[in-house]
Design a protein around this motif. Structure first.
Motif, short mmCIF file in Angstrom:
data_model
loop_
_atom_site.label_atom_id
_atom_site.label_comp_id
_atom_site.label_asym_id
_atom_site.label_seq_id
_atom_site.Cartn_x
_atom_site.Cartn_y
_atom_site.Cartn_z
N TYR A 69 -6.59 2.39 16.69
CA TYR A 69 -5.47 1.90 17.47
C TYR A 69 -4.48 1.27 16.50
O TYR A 69 -4.83 0.31 15.79
CB TYR A 69 -5.93 0.87 18.50
N LEU A 70 -3.27 1.81 16.45
CA LEU A 70 -2.28 1.39 15.45
C LEU A 70 -1.03 0.85 16.13
O LEU A 70 -0.53 1.42 17.10
CB LEU A 70 -1.91 2.57 14.55
N HIS A 71 -0.53 -0.26 15.59
CA HIS A 71 0.70 -0.86 16.10
C HIS A 71 1.44 -1.45 14.91
O HIS A 71 0.90 -2.28 14.19
CB HIS A 71 0.40 -1.96 17.12
N LYS A 72 2.67 -1.02 14.70
CA LYS A 72 3.43 -1.49 13.55
C LYS A 72 4.37 -2.62 13.95
O LYS A 72 5.09 -2.52 14.95
CB LYS A 72 4.24 -0.34 12.94
N ILE A 73 4.33 -3.69 13.17
CA ILE A 73 5.25 -4.82 13.36
C ILE A 73 5.90 -5.10 12.02
O ILE A 73 5.24 -5.48 11.05
CB ILE A 73 4.53 -6.08 13.84
N SER B 233 0.80 -1.22 0.00
CA SER B 233 0.00 0.00 0.00
C SER B 233 0.83 1.27 0.00
O SER B 233 0.53 2.21 -0.72
CB SER B 233 -0.94 0.01 1.21
N PHE B 234 1.86 1.32 0.81
CA PHE B 234 2.70 2.52 0.89
C PHE B 234 4.15 2.11 0.72
O PHE B 234 4.62 1.88 -0.35
CB PHE B 234 2.47 3.24 2.23
N ALA B 235 4.85 2.03 1.83
CA ALA B 235 6.22 1.54 1.86
C ALA B 235 6.44 0.94 3.24
O ALA B 235 5.88 1.43 4.23
CB ALA B 235 7.22 2.67 1.60
N SER B 236 7.23 -0.08 3.33
CA SER B 236 7.39 -0.79 4.58
C SER B 236 7.98 0.07 5.69
O SER B 236 7.79 -0.20 6.87
CB SER B 236 8.28 -2.03 4.38
N ASN B 237 8.69 1.14 5.30
CA ASN B 237 9.34 1.98 6.32
C ASN B 237 8.49 3.19 6.72
O ASN B 237 8.98 4.07 7.42
CB ASN B 237 10.72 2.45 5.84
N ILE B 238 7.23 3.23 6.31
CA ILE B 238 6.36 4.34 6.70
C ILE B 238 6.17 4.32 8.22
O ILE B 238 6.05 3.26 8.84
CB ILE B 238 4.99 4.26 5.98
N THR B 239 6.20 5.50 8.84
CA THR B 239 6.00 5.58 10.28
C THR B 239 4.51 5.67 10.60
O THR B 239 3.68 5.95 9.72
CB THR B 239 6.70 6.82 10.87
N ILE B 240 4.17 5.47 11.87
CA ILE B 240 2.77 5.57 12.27
C ILE B 240 2.26 6.99 12.05
O ILE B 240 1.14 7.20 11.58
CB ILE B 240 2.59 5.12 13.73
N ASP B 241 3.09 8.00 12.37
CA ASP B 241 2.67 9.39 12.16
C ASP B 241 2.41 9.67 10.68
O ASP B 241 1.44 10.36 10.33
CB ASP B 241 3.73 10.36 12.69
N GLU C 63 -2.39 9.67 21.67
CA GLU C 63 -2.01 9.01 22.92
C GLU C 63 -1.37 7.66 22.63
O GLU C 63 -1.51 7.11 21.53
CB GLU C 63 -3.25 8.77 23.79
N THR C 64 -0.70 7.13 23.63
CA THR C 64 -0.21 5.75 23.59
C THR C 64 -0.92 4.99 24.69
O THR C 64 -0.91 5.41 25.85
CB THR C 64 1.30 5.68 23.81
N VAL C 65 -1.59 3.90 24.31
CA VAL C 65 -2.32 3.10 25.29
C VAL C 65 -1.91 1.64 25.15
O VAL C 65 -1.42 1.21 24.10
CB VAL C 65 -3.85 3.22 25.11
N GLU D 258 1.66 -1.87 23.21
CA GLU D 258 1.23 -0.48 23.16
C GLU D 258 0.76 -0.11 21.75
O GLU D 258 1.33 -0.56 20.76
CB GLU D 258 2.39 0.45 23.56
N PHE D 259 -0.29 0.69 21.71
CA PHE D 259 -0.87 1.15 20.45
C PHE D 259 -0.91 2.67 20.45
O PHE D 259 -1.11 3.30 21.49
CB PHE D 259 -2.31 0.64 20.29
N THR D 260 -0.73 3.24 19.27
CA THR D 260 -1.00 4.67 19.10
C THR D 260 -2.49 4.83 18.93
O THR D 260 -3.12 4.20 18.08
CB THR D 260 -0.27 5.23 17.86
N LYS D 261 -3.07 5.67 19.78
CA LYS D 261 -4.53 5.85 19.81
C LYS D 261 -4.90 7.18 19.19
O LYS D 261 -4.40 8.23 19.60
CB LYS D 261 -5.00 5.79 21.27
N VAL D 262 -5.77 7.13 18.18
CA VAL D 262 -6.23 8.33 17.49
C VAL D 262 -7.75 8.39 17.63
O VAL D 262 -8.48 7.64 17.00
CB VAL D 262 -5.83 8.30 16.00
#
Length: 201
Positions: free
Chosen positions: A172-176, A111-119, A144-146, A152-156
């Motif tokens: 809730y986003l978490h990158k692996i 979809s994008f690129a594997s190195n895309i950040t959560i932000d 937030e981080t929850v 831990e997930f980034t919460k939007v």
């Protein structure tokens, strides 16, 4: 109205931009549902649904996102994700209020690129939602981080309006490795964000 909201979310989360292919290290496997409990070993959490909620069958998930139910079978899920931008693993809905949760994975190399950040990923979501004229999504200034389960997930948390209906959406986003793991929560009424988070252990 609920199905329109789900379709909008699916449209956003199944984006297909040009990406840079890189090797993914993590093996994504299907979660398991036993009774009221959905267990996700990839993200180390358990979700327990209230009695009034209903898990979607694989056939219902596939119909919602216009894919073949065969792609969601446990022995094919990993290969299906390699060939598609994203797949949903679990969908659950409160039959009384319409509040719902969707759990899925996005193969960022598709979809994008594997190195895309959560932000950066959130910035893309903002732009995509801005293009949907029938839907207004107000993103928070800070994220937030929850902790849900052991990760831990980034919460939007967003305020959303669609077809005259106001509701809360939480991502809730978490990158692996090369995957973005996402939980999308749509709270129609009757629940708070804290109520939803307390369902995860």
């Amino acid at each position: 109205k609920i199905s329109l909201v789900l379709c909008a979310l699916v449209m956003i989360l199944m984006l297909a931009s040009c990406g840079v292919l890189t090797g993914n290290k993590t093996e994504i496997t299907r979660g398991k549902i036993e009774g009221n409990v959905y267990t996700n070993e990839v993200l180390n959490f358990k979700f327990t649904k209230p009695d009034s909620w209903m898990y979607y069958t694989d056939e219902e998930i596939a119909q919602s996102v216009n894919l073949s139910a065969d792609m969601l079978k446990e022995d094919k899920f990993k290969d299906s994700l390699k060939d598609n931008a994203s797949l949903f693993d679990m969908m659950v809905i409160d039959t009384l209020t319409g509040t719902n949760i969707n759990m899925g994975y996005e193969n960022l190399s598709k979809s994008f690129a594997s190195n895309i950040t959560i932000d950066q990923y959130i910035d893309v979501l903002k732009k995509q939602f801005a293009d949907i004229t029938a839907m207004t999504v107000v993103f928070p200034d800070k994220y937030e981080t929850v902790k849900l389960g052991q990760n831990e997930f980034t919460k939007v948390e967003c305020k959303t309006t669609m077809n005259g209906l106001d509701f809360t959406q939480v991502y809730y986003l978490h990158k692996i490795d090369g995957y973005m793991c996402f939980l999308t929560v749509t709270i129609m009424n009757g629940y708070t964000v804290a109520d939803i988070e307390n369902m995860f252990k």
